[in-house]
Design a protein around this motif. Structure first.
Motif, PDB file in Angstrom:
ATOM      1  N   ASP B 132       0.816  -1.220   0.000  1.00  0.00           N
ATOM      2  CA  ASP B 132       0.000   0.000   0.000  1.00  0.00           C
ATOM      3  C   ASP B 132       0.850   1.270   0.000  1.00  0.00           C
ATOM      4  O   ASP B 132       0.543   2.246   0.698  1.00  0.00           O
ATOM      5  CB  ASP B 132      -0.955   0.017   1.204  1.00  0.00           C
ATOM      6  CG  ASP B 132      -2.097  -0.957   1.019  1.00  0.00           C
ATOM      7  OD1 ASP B 132      -2.596  -1.077  -0.124  1.00  0.00           O
ATOM      8  OD2 ASP B 132      -2.487  -1.619   2.001  1.00  0.00           O
ATOM      9  N   ALA B 133       1.914   1.250  -0.776  1.00  0.00           N
ATOM     10  CA  ALA B 133       2.797   2.418  -0.844  1.00  0.00           C
ATOM     11  C   ALA B 133       2.138   3.555  -1.623  1.00  0.00           C
ATOM     12  O   ALA B 133       1.182   3.337  -2.383  1.00  0.00           O
ATOM     13  CB  ALA B 133       4.113   2.030  -1.508  1.00  0.00           C
ATOM     14  N   GLU B 134       2.657   4.744  -1.388  1.00  0.00           N
ATOM     15  CA  GLU B 134       2.242   5.919  -2.153  1.00  0.00           C
ATOM     16  C   GLU B 134       3.498   6.583  -2.688  1.00  0.00           C
ATOM     17  O   GLU B 134       4.564   6.461  -2.092  1.00  0.00           O
ATOM     18  CB  GLU B 134       1.563   6.964  -1.262  1.00  0.00           C
ATOM     19  CG  GLU B 134       0.414   6.471  -0.447  1.00  0.00           C
ATOM     20  CD  GLU B 134      -0.095   7.570   0.481  1.00  0.00           C
ATOM     21  OE1 GLU B 134      -1.315   7.716   0.553  1.00  0.00           O
ATOM     22  OE2 GLU B 134       0.722   8.280   1.120  1.00  0.00           O
ATOM     23  N   VAL B 135       3.360   7.289  -3.800  1.00  0.00           N
ATOM     24  CA  VAL B 135       4.505   8.043  -4.307  1.00  0.00           C
ATOM     25  C   VAL B 135       4.152   9.525  -4.350  1.00  0.00           C
ATOM     26  O   VAL B 135       2.985   9.892  -4.458  1.00  0.00           O
ATOM     27  CB  VAL B 135       4.938   7.575  -5.724  1.00  0.00           C
ATOM     28  CG1 VAL B 135       5.236   6.089  -5.717  1.00  0.00           C
ATOM     29  CG2 VAL B 135       3.897   7.932  -6.769  1.00  0.00           C
ATOM     30  N   THR B 136       5.183  10.349  -4.245  1.00  0.00           N
ATOM     31  CA  THR B 136       5.015  11.788  -4.427  1.00  0.00           C
ATOM     32  C   THR B 136       5.489  12.136  -5.831  1.00  0.00           C
ATOM     33  O   THR B 136       6.579  11.714  -6.244  1.00  0.00           O
ATOM     34  CB  THR B 136       5.855  12.572  -3.408  1.00  0.00           C
ATOM     35  OG1 THR B 136       5.429  12.200  -2.096  1.00  0.00           O
ATOM     36  CG2 THR B 136       5.672  14.068  -3.590  1.00  0.00           C
ATOM     37  N   ALA B 137       4.646  12.852  -6.554  1.00  0.00           N
ATOM     38  CA  ALA B 137       5.014  13.334  -7.888  1.00  0.00           C
ATOM     39  C   ALA B 137       5.045  14.848  -7.827  1.00  0.00           C
ATOM     40  O   ALA B 137       4.091  15.474  -7.366  1.00  0.00           O
ATOM     41  CB  ALA B 137       4.007  12.864  -8.922  1.00  0.00           C
ATOM     42  N   ARG B 138       6.162  15.424  -8.263  1.00  0.00           N
ATOM     43  CA  ARG B 138       6.278  16.876  -8.237  1.00  0.00           C
ATOM     44  C   ARG B 138       6.417  17.434  -9.639  1.00  0.00           C
ATOM     45  O   ARG B 138       7.029  16.816 -10.508  1.00  0.00           O
ATOM     46  CB  ARG B 138       7.484  17.297  -7.387  1.00  0.00           C
ATOM     47  CG  ARG B 138       7.228  17.121  -5.900  1.00  0.00           C
ATOM     48  CD  ARG B 138       8.415  17.555  -5.060  1.00  0.00           C
ATOM     49  NE  ARG B 138       8.746  18.971  -5.251  1.00  0.00           N
ATOM     50  CZ  ARG B 138       9.747  19.580  -4.602  1.00  0.00           C
ATOM     51  NH1 ARG B 138      10.480  18.906  -3.735  1.00  0.00           N
ATOM     52  NH2 ARG B 138       9.999  20.856  -4.830  1.00  0.00           N
ATOM     53  N   SER B 139       5.838  18.592  -9.825  1.00  0.00           N
ATOM     54  CA  SER B 139       6.042  19.331 -11.067  1.00  0.00           C
ATOM     55  C   SER B 139       6.300  20.775 -10.678  1.00  0.00           C
ATOM     56  O   SER B 139       6.203  21.125  -9.498  1.00  0.00           O
ATOM     57  CB  SER B 139       4.810  19.231 -11.978  1.00  0.00           C
ATOM     58  OG  SER B 139       3.759  19.999 -11.430  1.00  0.00           O
ATOM     59  N   ALA B 140       6.584  21.612 -11.670  1.00  0.00           N
ATOM     60  CA  ALA B 140       6.830  23.023 -11.384  1.00  0.00           C
ATOM     61  C   ALA B 140       5.584  23.668 -10.768  1.00  0.00           C
ATOM     62  O   ALA B 140       5.671  24.674 -10.074  1.00  0.00           O
ATOM     63  CB  ALA B 140       7.239  23.753 -12.664  1.00  0.00           C
ATOM     64  N   ASP B 141       4.409  23.060 -11.006  1.00  0.00           N
ATOM     65  CA  ASP B 141       3.153  23.627 -10.499  1.00  0.00           C
ATOM     66  C   ASP B 141       2.793  23.165  -9.095  1.00  0.00           C
ATOM     67  O   ASP B 141       1.840  23.651  -8.506  1.00  0.00           O
ATOM     68  CB  ASP B 141       1.996  23.260 -11.438  1.00  0.00           C
ATOM     69  CG  ASP B 141       2.167  23.862 -12.815  1.00  0.00           C
ATOM     70  OD1 ASP B 141       2.781  24.953 -12.883  1.00  0.00           O
ATOM     71  OD2 ASP B 141       1.720  23.242 -13.793  1.00  0.00           O
ATOM     72  N   GLY B 142       3.484  22.156  -8.569  1.00  0.00           N
ATOM     73  CA  GLY B 142       3.127  21.681  -7.237  1.00  0.00           C
ATOM     74  C   GLY B 142       3.424  20.207  -7.096  1.00  0.00           C
ATOM     75  O   GLY B 142       4.225  19.653  -7.855  1.00  0.00           O
ATOM     76  N   GLU B 143       2.762  19.585  -6.125  1.00  0.00           N
ATOM     77  CA  GLU B 143       3.004  18.160  -5.956  1.00  0.00           C
ATOM     78  C   GLU B 143       1.710  17.442  -5.623  1.00  0.00           C
ATOM     79  O   GLU B 143       0.734  18.045  -5.176  1.00  0.00           O
ATOM     80  CB  GLU B 143       4.054  17.916  -4.869  1.00  0.00           C
ATOM     81  CG  GLU B 143       3.601  18.184  -3.437  1.00  0.00           C
ATOM     82  CD  GLU B 143       4.648  17.728  -2.430  1.00  0.00           C
ATOM     83  OE1 GLU B 143       5.801  18.193  -2.535  1.00  0.00           O
ATOM     84  OE2 GLU B 143       4.320  16.922  -1.549  1.00  0.00           O
ATOM     85  N   ARG B 144       1.677  16.151  -5.871  1.00  0.00           N
ATOM     86  CA  ARG B 144       0.524  15.341  -5.489  1.00  0.00           C
ATOM     87  C   ARG B 144       1.023  13.983  -5.036  1.00  0.00           C
ATOM     88  O   ARG B 144       2.125  13.549  -5.379  1.00  0.00           O
ATOM     89  CB  ARG B 144      -0.474  15.212  -6.644  1.00  0.00           C
ATOM     90  CG  ARG B 144       0.080  14.541  -7.870  1.00  0.00           C
ATOM     91  CD  ARG B 144      -0.949  14.526  -9.004  1.00  0.00           C
ATOM     92  NE  ARG B 144      -0.357  13.910 -10.193  1.00  0.00           N
ATOM     93  CZ  ARG B 144      -0.931  12.925 -10.891  1.00  0.00           C
ATOM     94  NH1 ARG B 144      -2.108  12.448 -10.533  1.00  0.00           N
ATOM     95  NH2 ARG B 144      -0.335  12.426 -11.956  1.00  0.00           N
ATOM     96  N   VAL B 145       0.163  13.339  -4.244  1.00  0.00           N
ATOM     97  CA  VAL B 145       0.479  12.003  -3.742  1.00  0.00           C
ATOM     98  C   VAL B 145      -0.396  11.010  -4.496  1.00  0.00           C
ATOM     99  O   VAL B 145      -1.604  11.231  -4.648  1.00  0.00           O
ATOM    100  CB  VAL B 145       0.219  11.932  -2.218  1.00  0.00           C
ATOM    101  CG1 VAL B 145       0.384  10.501  -1.720  1.00  0.00           C
ATOM    102  CG2 VAL B 145       1.168  12.873  -1.485  1.00  0.00           C
ATOM    103  N   ILE B 146       0.215   9.953  -4.998  1.00  0.00           N
ATOM    104  CA  ILE B 146      -0.513   8.972  -5.815  1.00  0.00           C
ATOM    105  C   ILE B 146      -0.332   7.598  -5.194  1.00  0.00           C
ATOM    106  O   ILE B 146       0.801   7.188  -4.909  1.00  0.00           O
ATOM    107  CB  ILE B 146       0.042   8.944  -7.265  1.00  0.00           C
ATOM    108  CG1 ILE B 146       0.199  10.349  -7.836  1.00  0.00           C
ATOM    109  CG2 ILE B 146      -0.833   8.073  -8.157  1.00  0.00           C
ATOM    110  CD1 ILE B 146       0.953  10.386  -9.162  1.00  0.00           C
ATOM    111  N   GLY B 147      -1.423   6.893  -4.959  1.00  0.00           N
ATOM    112  CA  GLY B 147      -1.327   5.513  -4.481  1.00  0.00           C
ATOM    113  C   GLY B 147      -0.737   4.636  -5.568  1.00  0.00           C
ATOM    114  O   GLY B 147      -0.914   4.911  -6.760  1.00  0.00           O
TER     115      GLY B 147
END
Lengths: 163, 289
Positions: B132-147
């Protein structure tokens, strides 16, 4: 064509500077720009292990790196392991135990063998087979390769050094 | 067998890498450990106009075990497999890492690269799904957490990351009291597996209270919901494990190729699931740990 980049690499103890296109693999730069043709290229996609070198002391496949990525790194190729005319114990063992036939895979085998023994001074035949599964010998002389690595391990342990 | 021409950048910070991604978007490809991407470049299966090499971004390489396990995307597989913090929190991870390629591959390959590349035969996407890991994805506009589930979906060699996003961190919740089994079948040690499964279960002594299974070697990495349903609430033992094995075979998206038929792979996942569960149950009982 992308512009060449200047790359400084410590190769077998000596600083060298080469100018390469970013797309050039480290393996090609070693052979073509550094003139060290002991590093062999079998498959060029990370399957055969012939191009194995040590990068900052760790075993890597030089066909799966770009030369520009080695800027500032230390690399050891097959040309860099003997002490002058005195062969490295791994080289001597491959000679003595007939660990090569055509010799194409041998540079990668020897560097992979040195890496195995550096982490495990007394590897079993099974451990050697598993650890060196990423190096392919198309003459299929594996039995003698395993014997060579074991013999070298005994010598290297007795000498108290791993390289 | 030589890469086509590309422009090359080697940013030294995450911010710099994100700016480059924002600028070049779909024309760019991120170079992590390169153990899959460089072969694709050599074969010219991948021909990015711009290569963004993040090996120089030191802040992407770390393992932190305060609370949930947090792992920087550029953590090399060798470091991941040898970390005491990782082994202490989730011993299934080093068990899986030991089966990935060879030492020379693991010295360069990274956890983030493995997830972003999402090879259907890769171990880590399936293992991290089971955890049940999650990853953090970042872009120049911000970040989001994705399962993990949402990152991978039913995709292969692709994820739900946007072209301008960089996978920066993997976060794995604690799973205290669980035990694991990891089994795969490959023709040679270090080869891609024909099929494999990671099983993480929790029992209250005899009854299974939680079960999470991730499989790889099919058309895409996947959880095995039918197998999990057969386990939760059942007594840990041969009957439940056999039912889970059959469930796994039903869930597994098997495919045929030169190395084996879909039927054979479905059989493999059944057998491997039973064995993985026996391994897990053995640990839970303090047996073969």
């Amino acid at each position: 064509m992308a512009e060449n980049m200047s790359v400084v690499i410590n190769v077998n103890g000596a600083g060298r500077e080469v100018s390469v296109e970013p797309r050039k693999t480290l393996a090609d730069a070693i052979r073509e720009d550094l003139g060290l043709t002991g590093t062999h290229l079998g498959c060029e996609h990370g399957v055969c292990g012939a191009c194995t070198i040590l990068l900052d002391g760790e075993v890597v496949r030089s066909c799966l790196m770009l030369a520009v990525q080695a800027d500032g790194a230390e690399i050891t190729t097959i040309e860099g392991i003997a002490d002058g005319d005195a062969l490295h114990p791994m080289q001597s063992a491959f000679s003595e135990y007939h660990g090569l036939q055509c010799g194409f895979c041998t540079p990668g085998m020897i560097l992979a063998g040195i890496d195995v023994v550096s982490r495990n001074p007394d590897p079993s035949p099974q451990e050697i087979r598993e650890e060196m599964g990423g190096n392919i010998c198309r003459c299929t002389g594996y039995q003698k390769i395993v014997e060579s690595v074991q013999a070298a391990a005994a010598v290297m342990s007795a000498e108290g050094g791993s390289a | 067998m030589k890469p086509a021409v590309f422009d090359y950048s080697a940013p030294e910070s995450i911010g710099e890498a994100l700016d480059l991604l924002a600028e070049h978007g779909s024309g760019a490809k991120v170079l992590a450990g390169g153990q899959s991407l460089v072969p694709m470049l050599n074969f010219r299966l991948a021909r990015p106009a711009h290569l963004i090499d993040v090996n120089g971004v030191g802040s992407l390489s770390y393992i932190s075990a305060n609370g949930a396990l947090r792992i920087g995307a550029m953590t090399r597989l060798t470091a991941l497999g040898e970390s005491g913090d990782v082994a202490g929190a989730h011993p299934v991870i080093p068990a899986a890492v030991a089966q990935i390629g060879h030492r020379a591959i693991r010295n360069r390959g990274t956890i983030g690269g493995s997830l972003a590349h999402n090879d259907p035969a890769a171990e880590l996407p399936a293992v991290l799904m089971a955890l049940d890991a999650e990853v953090t994805a970042r872009s120049a506009d911000g970040e989001r957490v994705i399962g993990m589930q949402d990152l991978i979906e039913d995709r292969l060699f692709d994820t739900t990351l946007d072209d301008t996003e960089l996978l920066t961190e993997i976060r794995i919740p604690a799973a205290a009291g669980s035990s694991f089994g990891f089994r795969e079948f490959a023709r040679r040690h270090g080869d891609f597996a024909l099929a494999g499964v990671a099983a993480v279960i929790t029992t209250d002594g005899s009854t299974i209270t939680q079960a999470a299974l991730g499989a790889f070697g099919g058309t895409h990495a996947t959880r095995l919901p039918t197998a999990e349903a057969a386990l939760v609430g059942a007594e840990a033992g041969d009957a439940a494990f056999a039912a889970a094995g059959a469930g796994a075979a039903a869930d597994f998206p098997a495919t045929s190729d030169v190395h084996g038929t879909a039927e054979y792979r479905s059989h493999l996942i059944n057998v491997l699931t039973v064995r993985a569960l026996k391994d897990a149950a053995g640990q839970a009982g303090g047996g073969n740990g």
